[in-house]
Design a protein around this motif. Structure first.
Motif, mmCIF file in Angstrom:
data_model
loop_
_atom_site.group_PDB
_atom_site.id
_atom_site.type_symbol
_atom_site.label_atom_id
_atom_site.label_comp_id
_atom_site.label_asym_id
_atom_site.label_seq_id
_atom_site.Cartn_x
_atom_site.Cartn_y
_atom_site.Cartn_z
ATOM 1 N N GLU A 20 0.822 -1.232 -0.097
ATOM 2 C CA GLU A 20 0.046 -0.082 -0.131
ATOM 3 C C GLU A 20 0.954 1.194 0.199
ATOM 4 O OE1 GLU A 20 -2.812 -0.139 3.419
ATOM 5 O OE2 GLU A 20 -4.160 -1.722 2.271
ATOM 6 N N LEU A 21 0.505 2.193 -0.879
ATOM 7 C CA LEU A 21 1.073 3.602 -0.964
ATOM 8 C C LEU A 21 0.354 4.718 -0.310
ATOM 9 C CD1 LEU A 21 3.035 2.793 -4.369
ATOM 10 C CD2 LEU A 21 4.076 2.629 -2.000
ATOM 11 N N ASP A 22 0.881 5.633 0.224
ATOM 12 C CA ASP A 22 0.289 6.823 0.640
ATOM 13 C C ASP A 22 0.830 7.937 0.091
ATOM 14 O OD1 ASP A 22 -1.773 8.159 1.934
ATOM 15 O OD2 ASP A 22 -0.666 8.370 3.853
ATOM 16 N N GLY A 23 -0.081 8.871 -0.224
ATOM 17 C CA GLY A 23 0.648 10.236 -0.755
ATOM 18 C C GLY A 23 0.833 10.140 -2.428
ATOM 19 N N VAL A 24 0.222 9.360 -3.366
ATOM 20 C CA VAL A 24 0.385 9.385 -4.611
ATOM 21 C C VAL A 24 -0.806 9.880 -5.198
ATOM 22 C CG1 VAL A 24 2.312 7.557 -4.535
ATOM 23 C CG2 VAL A 24 -0.046 6.725 -4.636
ATOM 24 N N GLU A 25 -0.721 10.317 -6.201
ATOM 25 C CA GLU A 25 -1.921 11.152 -7.072
ATOM 26 C C GLU A 25 -2.146 10.431 -8.318
ATOM 27 O OE1 GLU A 25 -1.502 15.385 -6.985
ATOM 28 O OE2 GLU A 25 -1.310 15.314 -4.996
ATOM 29 N N ASN A 26 -1.239 9.930 -8.911
ATOM 30 C CA ASN A 26 -1.631 9.038 -10.178
ATOM 31 C C ASN A 26 -0.383 8.099 -10.295
ATOM 32 O OD1 ASN A 26 1.264 10.001 -11.396
ATOM 33 N ND2 ASN A 26 0.195 12.084 -11.348
ATOM 34 N N GLU A 46 10.791 -1.387 -18.444
ATOM 35 C CA GLU A 46 11.132 -1.012 -19.892
ATOM 36 C C GLU A 46 10.848 -2.117 -20.939
ATOM 37 O OE1 GLU A 46 15.346 0.344 -19.919
ATOM 38 O OE2 GLU A 46 14.655 1.914 -18.703
ATOM 39 N N LYS A 47 10.774 -3.490 -20.196
ATOM 40 C CA LYS A 47 10.499 -4.371 -21.205
ATOM 41 C C LYS A 47 9.066 -4.551 -21.722
ATOM 42 C CE LYS A 47 13.925 -7.274 -18.666
ATOM 43 N NZ LYS A 47 14.062 -8.212 -17.817
ATOM 44 N N GLY A 48 8.007 -3.698 -21.137
ATOM 45 C CA GLY A 48 6.764 -3.532 -21.436
ATOM 46 C C GLY A 48 6.075 -3.870 -20.115
ATOM 47 N N PHE A 49 4.782 -3.163 -20.148
ATOM 48 C CA PHE A 49 3.864 -3.619 -18.877
ATOM 49 C C PHE A 49 2.534 -3.214 -19.212
ATOM 50 C CE2 PHE A 49 5.512 0.554 -18.425
ATOM 51 C CZ PHE A 49 4.646 1.248 -17.780
ATOM 52 N N ILE A 50 1.466 -3.841 -18.190
ATOM 53 C CA ILE A 50 0.138 -3.464 -18.335
ATOM 54 C C ILE A 50 -0.018 -2.949 -17.030
ATOM 55 C CG2 ILE A 50 -2.094 -4.132 -18.481
ATOM 56 C CD1 ILE A 50 -0.901 -6.450 -20.554
ATOM 57 N N VAL A 51 -0.503 -1.522 -16.835
ATOM 58 C CA VAL A 51 -1.030 -1.371 -15.441
ATOM 59 C C VAL A 51 -2.574 -1.125 -15.597
ATOM 60 C CG1 VAL A 51 -1.255 0.831 -14.080
ATOM 61 C CG2 VAL A 51 0.835 0.095 -15.313
ATOM 62 N N ASN A 57 -7.701 -0.733 -17.902
ATOM 63 C CA ASN A 57 -6.212 -0.508 -18.384
ATOM 64 C C ASN A 57 -6.004 0.975 -18.538
ATOM 65 O OD1 ASN A 57 -4.002 -0.357 -20.256
ATOM 66 N ND2 ASN A 57 -4.360 -2.238 -21.067
ATOM 67 N N VAL A 58 -4.839 1.652 -17.934
ATOM 68 C CA VAL A 58 -4.510 3.124 -18.145
ATOM 69 C C VAL A 58 -4.474 3.537 -19.625
ATOM 70 C CG1 VAL A 58 -3.794 2.920 -15.722
ATOM 71 C CG2 VAL A 58 -2.281 2.896 -17.605
ATOM 72 N N GLY A 63 -3.374 7.140 -19.154
ATOM 73 C CA GLY A 63 -2.016 6.811 -19.150
ATOM 74 C C GLY A 63 -1.611 6.882 -17.889
ATOM 75 N N LEU A 64 -0.021 7.418 -17.755
ATOM 76 C CA LEU A 64 0.577 7.548 -16.441
ATOM 77 C C LEU A 64 -0.044 8.477 -15.625
ATOM 78 C CD1 LEU A 64 4.453 6.717 -17.397
ATOM 79 C CD2 LEU A 64 2.806 5.262 -16.500
ATOM 80 N N ALA A 65 -0.694 9.429 -16.297
ATOM 81 C CA ALA A 65 -1.571 10.694 -15.530
ATOM 82 C C ALA A 65 -2.794 10.102 -15.050
ATOM 83 C CB ALA A 65 -1.531 11.619 -16.524
ATOM 84 N N THR A 66 -3.059 8.973 -15.360
ATOM 85 C CA THR A 66 -4.323 8.420 -14.751
ATOM 86 C C THR A 66 -4.411 8.635 -12.978
ATOM 87 O OG1 THR A 66 -4.485 6.679 -16.323
ATOM 88 C CG2 THR A 66 -5.941 6.576 -14.203
ATOM 89 N N PRO A 67 -5.347 9.363 -12.612
ATOM 90 C CA PRO A 67 -5.602 9.667 -11.150
ATOM 91 C C PRO A 67 -5.748 8.662 -10.312
ATOM 92 C CG PRO A 67 -7.139 10.721 -12.133
ATOM 93 C CD PRO A 67 -6.416 10.051 -13.206
ATOM 94 N N VAL A 68 -5.229 8.319 -9.316
ATOM 95 C CA VAL A 68 -5.940 7.341 -8.140
ATOM 96 C C VAL A 68 -6.026 8.017 -6.756
ATOM 97 C CG1 VAL A 68 -4.310 5.538 -9.232
ATOM 98 C CG2 VAL A 68 -3.418 7.023 -7.307
ATOM 99 N N SER A 69 -7.178 7.585 -5.908
ATOM 100 C CA SER A 69 -7.199 7.830 -4.758
ATOM 101 C C SER A 69 -7.193 6.669 -3.690
ATOM 102 C CB SER A 69 -8.638 8.646 -4.995
ATOM 103 O OG SER A 69 -9.711 7.656 -5.351
#
Length: 83
Positions: A20-26, A46-51, A57-58, A63-69
């Motif tokens: 678990e991570l706290d204090g992350v916005e995206n 760098e080999k590729g990934f799915i989030v 799927n982001v 993309g990487l700017a997808t917000p999280v809460s």
């Protein structure tokens, strides 16, 4: 707290399946934090990934700017091979 699930080689790299991570916005901040905690994490990606954020799927979100809460679940998969 954002729940993070890791799979395959990412478990081997971090020694953890979940954290678990706290204090992350995206999603980008999550990846940066994981690289700080587990040096080489981003290199592995760098080999590729799915989030996925809550199963979506982001690539189909922001993309990487997808917000999280709080209470979101982020799943990170390295590429899978088959044969």
């Amino acid at each position: 707290m954002v729940k993070v699930k890791l799979f395959a080689t990412l478990i081997e790299l971090t020694g953890r399946r979940r954290l678990e991570l706290d204090g992350v916005e995206n999603v980008g901040e999550i990846l940066n934090r994981l690289d700080e905690l587990f040096p080489g994490f981003k290199k592995e990606l760098e080999k590729g990934f799915i989030v996925l954020v809550n199963g979506k799927n982001v690539e189909h979100l922001n993309g990487l700017a997808t917000p999280v809460s709080d209470d979101d679940t982020v799943s990170i998969f390295p590429p899978a091979g088959g044969g």
